[in-house]
Design a protein around this motif. Structure first.
Motif: not given
Length: 100
Positions: A1-2, A4-7
């Motif tokens: 997971m990067k 930028k993919d985190l909310d």
């Protein structure tokens, strides 16, 4: 997971964990809990030569922010890294400070 993919909620949690870790004594605690080590408050305060109440305070912060977990066995509570990958952060910080 990067990243930028985190909310926003996950980013807030990650930031809280990093803030909890960002203290010299807490980094020292984490270094003693690497490689699956499980230690009590007493063992940690003796290793670091700090007051037991100070040790408990730091462990409470690390546990509250999801960095550490604990396991009770009889009279003792053992602390350990909740996520083994957190040791990578300690390794990275150690290497970066040596390279300076």
């Amino acid at each position: 997971m990067k990243i930028k993919d985190l909310d926003a909620e996950l980013l807030e949690k990650a930031a809280g964990m990093l803030k909890a870790i960002a203290h010299p004594m807490r980094i020292a605690i984490l270094s003693h809990l690497e490689d699956g080590n499980m230690l009590t408050v007493t063992e940690i305060h003796k290793l670091l030569n700090i007051e037991q109440s100070t040790t408990s305070h730091h462990l409470g912060i690390l546990k509250d922010k999801g960095v550490l977990s604990s396991k009770r066995e009889g009279k003792n509570t053992f602390y350990y890294l909740k996520h083994n990958s957190l040791r990578n952060i300690v390794d990275c910080v150690s290497k970066c400070t040596i390279a300076s």
